[in-house]
Design an enzyme around this catalytic site. Structure first.
Site, PDB file in Angstrom:
ATOM      1  CG  HIS A 167     -12.029  89.856  47.900  1.00 40.52           C
ATOM      2  ND1 HIS A 167     -12.435  89.667  48.779  1.00 40.52           N
ATOM      3  CD2 HIS A 167     -10.481  89.950  48.034  1.00 40.52           C
ATOM      4  CE1 HIS A 167     -11.302  89.441  49.723  1.00 40.52           C
ATOM      5  NE2 HIS A 167     -10.035  90.024  50.089  1.00 40.52           N
ATOM      6  CG  HIS A 178      -8.067  86.087  50.475  1.00 44.70           C
ATOM      7  ND1 HIS A 178      -7.213  85.825  50.325  1.00 44.70           N
ATOM      8  CD2 HIS A 178      -8.779  86.494  50.099  1.00 44.70           C
ATOM      9  CE1 HIS A 178      -6.171  87.400  50.544  1.00 44.70           C
ATOM     10  NE2 HIS A 178      -7.996  87.664  50.489  1.00 44.70           N
ATOM     11  CB  CYS A 202      -5.659  88.449  53.698  1.00 44.18           C
ATOM     12  SG  CYS A 202      -7.257  89.392  54.098  1.00 44.18           S
ATOM     13  CG  HIS A 230      -5.661  89.556  47.053  1.00 43.96           C
ATOM     14  ND1 HIS A 230      -5.729  91.282  47.359  1.00 43.96           N
ATOM     15  CD2 HIS A 230      -6.921  89.459  47.628  1.00 43.96           C
ATOM     16  CE1 HIS A 230      -7.186  90.961  48.352  1.00 43.96           C
ATOM     17  NE2 HIS A 230      -7.004  89.979  48.317  1.00 43.96           N
ATOM     18  CD  GLU A 270      -9.912  93.233  49.770  1.00 44.44           C
ATOM     19  OE1 GLU A 270      -9.336  92.958  49.354  1.00 44.44           O
ATOM     20  OE2 GLU A 270     -10.413  93.198  51.062  1.00 44.44           O
ATOM     21  CG  ASP A 295     -13.544  89.493  35.097  1.00 39.36           C
ATOM     22  OD1 ASP A 295     -13.763  89.160  37.031  1.00 39.36           O
ATOM     23  OD2 ASP A 295     -14.364  88.919  34.905  1.00 39.36           O
ATOM     24  CG  HIS A 296     -12.523  84.851  36.125  1.00 35.58           C
ATOM     25  ND1 HIS A 296     -13.336  86.589  35.476  1.00 35.58           N
ATOM     26  CD2 HIS A 296     -13.611  84.151  36.574  1.00 35.58           C
ATOM     27  CE1 HIS A 296     -14.798  85.623  36.349  1.00 35.58           C
ATOM     28  NE2 HIS A 296     -14.905  84.458  36.826  1.00 35.58           N
TER      29      HIS A 296
END
Length: 172
Positions: free
Chosen positions: A78, A76, A70, A51, A161, A116-117
């Site tokens: 998490h 980037h 960020c 994100h 996070e 996810d991903h």
């Protein structure tokens, strides 16, 4: 422990009842108020997402100053850790406060498959116009699950996070 007859008379103990039967003579599982006891069940899950924290109406300089790393234009990622807790009365028949298998499937379908991903900013409709902060991600997860879980249950979503940045959203 053995009681003599003086002790038994003084405390109104029937000597024909053994110690264990004296304490359990009128107790059955049907008389226990388990249906009034609340319990919380928690299912853990994880997903990996990218994100960028960015407010489109702000200048690039203001975004960079406020969000720092960020705000990377290249995004980037998490490795999010998710705890979903459901609180409800224990069902006296099943012994469950909430079916953990049902919760597992719900998290997989509504959250893991959706996030996810994925790049949250680009790949998910929930964050098209919503800054994907940890608070907003946890709130979206809570709303998605809340719509699928009966209102008699309390719902708590805890999203980590990072090991040091954790957000909790809860309510009925």
């Amino acid at each position: 422990m053995v009681f003599d007859s003086t002790h038994q008379k003084k405390h109104n103990i029937n000597p024909e009842l053994s110690r264990s039967s004296r304490f359990h003579q009128n107790v059955s599982t049907e008389s226990l108020p388990l249906h009034r006891v609340k319990a919380t069940v928690t299912r853990k899950a994880h997903f990996n997402s990218a994100h960028r924290l960015h407010v489109p109406t702000w200048s690039d300089e203001k975004n960079q100053t406020y969000f720092g790393l960020c705000n990377n234009p290249n995004f980037h990622g998490h490795n999010y850790e998710l705890d979903v807790s459901v609180t409800g009365e224990i069902n006296p028949l099943t012994g469950f406060a909430y079916d953990i298998g049902k919760l597992k499937k719900l998290i997989e379908k509504e959250i893991t498959e959706a996030f996810d991903h994925k790049n949250l900013n680009l790949d998910t409709p929930e964050f098209k116009n919503l800054n994907p902060t940890a608070e907003n991600i946890a709130s979206v997860i809570w709303q998605k699950l809340r719509s699928q879980i009966e209102t008699e249950y309390e719902l708590t979503v805890t999203l980590a996070e990072t090991p040091r940045n954790i957000v909790t959203v809860n309510g009925k």
